[in-house]
Scaffold this active site. Sequence first.
Site, PDB file in Angstrom:
ATOM      1  N   CYS A 115       0.907   3.730  16.510  1.00  0.00           N
ATOM      2  CA  CYS A 115       1.774   2.705  17.115  1.00  0.00           C
ATOM      3  C   CYS A 115       3.023   2.386  16.307  1.00  0.00           C
ATOM      4  CB  CYS A 115       0.971   1.430  17.337  1.00  0.00           C
ATOM      5  SG  CYS A 115      -0.523   1.726  18.279  1.00  0.00           S
ATOM      6  N   GLY A 137       0.835  -1.207   0.000  1.00  0.00           N
ATOM      7  CA  GLY A 137       0.000   0.000   0.000  1.00  0.00           C
ATOM      8  C   GLY A 137       0.856   1.236   0.000  1.00  0.00           C
TER       9      GLY A 137
END
Length: 473
Positions: free
Chosen positions: A283, A276
């Site tokens: 995080c 992607g």
Amino acid sequence: MKIAIIGSGYVGLVAAGCFAELEHDVLCVDNDATKLAALARGECPIHEEFLPELLKDYRGNRLVFTDDLCGAVAASEVVFITVGTPPGPEGGADLSSVEQVAREIARGVVLGNGGYKVIVEKSTVPVFTAGWVRRVLTMSGAPRRWFDVASNPEFLREGTAVCDFLCPDRIVVGVNSERAAEKLRAVYAPLTTGAYYRRADAIPPPDNARIPPPLIETSTRSAELIKQASNAYLALRVSFINAVANLCEATGADVDQVREGLGADARIGRRFLRPGIGYGGSCFPKDLDGFRDVAAQHGCDFRLLDEVKRINAEQRERFLRKVREALWTLPGKRLAVLGLAFKGGTDDVRESPAIAVAGRLLAEGASVVAYDPAAMPRARKIFAKEAAAGQIEFAEDAYAAAEGADALLVLTDWEEFAALDLGRLREALRCPVMVDGRNVFPPARMAEEGFFYTSMGRPAAEPRRALKVKKAS
Ligand code: UGA
């Protein structure tokens, strides 16, 4: 069991709702009066499946919200620290909230007057934090025999947080005493004995859930490292598949086929291999820096992590190059953007690659019409200046975003995007150009539906039939 949760952020709120679901009595503490008032009114501040129901069912009975940290600690046997650990100025986590809370917890331990308590760090923290928390408590007057400090890292993902909490792959409990281990085993007994899953009203576990989950007991330092190493490894997988996708593009291979062959090896597995525009969120970026920082402080040069980061940053640039290639020039172009959250299923835009890409497009002189199923209120705040200048608009659905646009860009992998009516989208667009940064659609179908379609690591597609030319609006 009586449990206190200190900090009602993402992890704290989910833990509070889930521990109440496991029939514990939970006191959830926060020092933000506005947030507490909203929670007391029954509002759920985050977009998370099942959480509003849990808060509604248990609020006021098994789940009480309060600003009285000291009283909550005094009344509890197990105290979870779930305050934020944002990135510090030098890459590592800023642990000042943890330290401050530890001092106040000490007062609660004293007020508890000898009742043994386990203080559990659940926020993502670097190795040695448990040791520091223990020291701060002792220096703040809490008698050593009245408490232990444990580490119980949380592995929930945003968007599936409640299910992840109630059906984890594993529960990691880092303890340095048998007394503490016993308490934490009791906290999680409804899950580890399988009793919770036998309840008629249990939230149904996902198909592939490991039930009952194992509880892994380690030292506190190992537990702290497990958390950081897990996130760093997952980020590494994402960067690895992104680099492979780039190689697929360069060689004319197809990353979907490569993933299939790669993931079928049981040693590798299929998950976390979706290419992607890179990972984001509150995080991975922070934890990767934190882990790198911890390694450096202890004399280990973990340069592999720098490469993971570099590939991730480069991925956005590659996507922007694809947009430029699809449109030639950007100034004055109207671009429909689908997705602003850092991933599908959440309204979180922290470190979102989609926000970064949209920002770059605006900076390069394009105008953006964006749609996200959940993250628009947060994105509006980020782009307030650009919205006031008329550079960015927010549409009420994907079709409205596409209306009259020169191209449509997919930046977040929301499940509902895959179900969009492609004919309607194509009709709405001024030019049937789509650049898909999340590989939401199959290229062959896009060719069939009449799109010029590029994605990540897969061959580009062109319309099968001749195009109807649209007049410029
Ligand atoms: C992550 C971990 O998955 C959790 O186990 C952990 O508890 C949590 O961080 C945390 O430390 O609190 P989360 O940040 O919610 O959870 O999101 P993920 O689902 O892990 O996705 C992280 C990023 O990686 C997203 O931007 C996502 O789009 C990207 N990603 C993920 C990919 O690009 N490809 C993939 O195959 C998987």
